[in-house]
Scaffold this active site. Sequence first.
Site, PDB file in Angstrom:
ATOM      1  N   LYS A  67      14.201  43.339 -32.257  1.00 14.39           N
ATOM      2  CA  LYS A  67      13.697  44.623 -32.759  1.00 14.39           C
ATOM      3  C   LYS A  67      12.809  45.304 -31.716  1.00 14.39           C
ATOM      4  O   LYS A  67      12.963  46.499 -31.442  1.00 14.39           O
ATOM      5  CB  LYS A  67      12.908  44.409 -34.053  1.00 14.39           C
ATOM      6  CG  LYS A  67      13.750  43.979 -35.224  1.00 14.39           C
ATOM      7  CD  LYS A  67      12.851  43.641 -36.407  1.00 14.39           C
ATOM      8  CE  LYS A  67      13.629  43.055 -37.556  1.00 14.39           C
ATOM      9  NZ  LYS A  67      12.730  42.709 -38.694  1.00 14.39           N
ATOM     10  N   ALA A  83       8.559  42.607 -35.504  1.00 16.32           N
ATOM     11  CA  ALA A  83       8.120  41.503 -36.353  1.00 16.32           C
ATOM     12  C   ALA A  83       9.244  41.099 -37.289  1.00 16.32           C
ATOM     13  O   ALA A  83      10.093  41.922 -37.653  1.00 16.32           O
ATOM     14  CB  ALA A  83       6.880  41.904 -37.155  1.00 16.32           C
ATOM     15  N   ASP A  84       9.248  39.842 -37.656  1.00 19.49           N
ATOM     16  CA  ASP A  84      10.201  39.360 -38.640  1.00 19.49           C
ATOM     17  C   ASP A  84       9.617  38.128 -39.309  1.00 19.49           C
ATOM     18  O   ASP A  84       8.669  37.518 -38.808  1.00 19.49           O
ATOM     19  CB  ASP A  84      11.552  39.022 -38.011  1.00 19.49           C
ATOM     20  CG  ASP A  84      12.655  39.013 -39.054  1.00 19.49           C
ATOM     21  OD1 ASP A  84      13.137  40.117 -39.394  1.00 19.49           O
ATOM     22  OD2 ASP A  84      13.002  37.939 -39.556  1.00 19.49           O
ATOM     23  N   GLN A  85      10.200  37.786 -40.445  1.00 18.47           N
ATOM     24  CA  GLN A  85       9.700  36.667 -41.223  1.00 18.47           C
ATOM     25  C   GLN A  85      10.865  35.953 -41.896  1.00 18.47           C
ATOM     26  O   GLN A  85      11.797  36.599 -42.364  1.00 18.47           O
ATOM     27  CB  GLN A  85       8.727  37.185 -42.280  1.00 18.47           C
ATOM     28  CG  GLN A  85       8.021  36.138 -43.077  1.00 18.47           C
ATOM     29  CD  GLN A  85       7.035  36.784 -44.021  1.00 18.47           C
ATOM     30  OE1 GLN A  85       7.414  37.617 -44.827  1.00 18.47           O
ATOM     31  NE2 GLN A  85       5.777  36.403 -43.921  1.00 18.47           N
ATOM     32  N   ALA A 120       7.022  36.024 -37.131  1.00 16.19           N
ATOM     33  CA  ALA A 120       7.053  36.212 -35.677  1.00 16.19           C
ATOM     34  C   ALA A 120       6.658  37.634 -35.334  1.00 16.19           C
ATOM     35  O   ALA A 120       6.964  38.575 -36.069  1.00 16.19           O
ATOM     36  CB  ALA A 120       8.447  35.917 -35.139  1.00 16.19           C
TER      37      ALA A 120
END
Length: 193
Positions: A67, A83-85, A120
């Site tokens: 991203k 960001a990611d989860q 992250a």
Amino acid sequence: MTDNIPMLAQGQPPLILASQSRARQVVLAGAGLAFDAVPAQLDERAVETESGLTAPGAVADCLARAKAAAVSALHPGRYVIGADQTLALGACRFSKPADRAAAAAQIAALAGKTHELHAAVAVASGGQVLFSHVSIARMTMRPLSGQAIDAYLAAAGNAVLGSVGAYQLERLGVHLFERIEGDYFTILGMPLL
């Protein structure tokens, strides 16, 4: 005291957040960071499949990096935060529920157990990732009856469809938990520390 704030926080032009997540936007705004929100236009499942990664933290890191890199390539000279989860219960990973029935099934699977949120964050400039970090929070959900799950879903409404695990800790989802180990920002999907 503001002389010691990192230049990233005072950057001109402002940062770009490669996300449409309201929770992430609130976290950055609360930290006093100026930013523009420009969601990344990428197929997350395709990126995940192409990477071949399966470990929850590695998947979250890969997506955050993708991203940030994608949006930063379109905005030269800007720092971009991706960001990611991911949510994992043992070897099982969860995604955002497609509907209320899927949300009920997710909560039922998590009830009475401890799961992990892997959040992250990555920062990129000029299409290149400068750094990334993954943080983990361990969350123990209370045992819940089918009636309690239905009551929660009725009260929380469609908001449960917008988050992995079908809960938002910063809202009614807090009632589902008996113990949390980890950073609050990690739970919101934007590990700041």
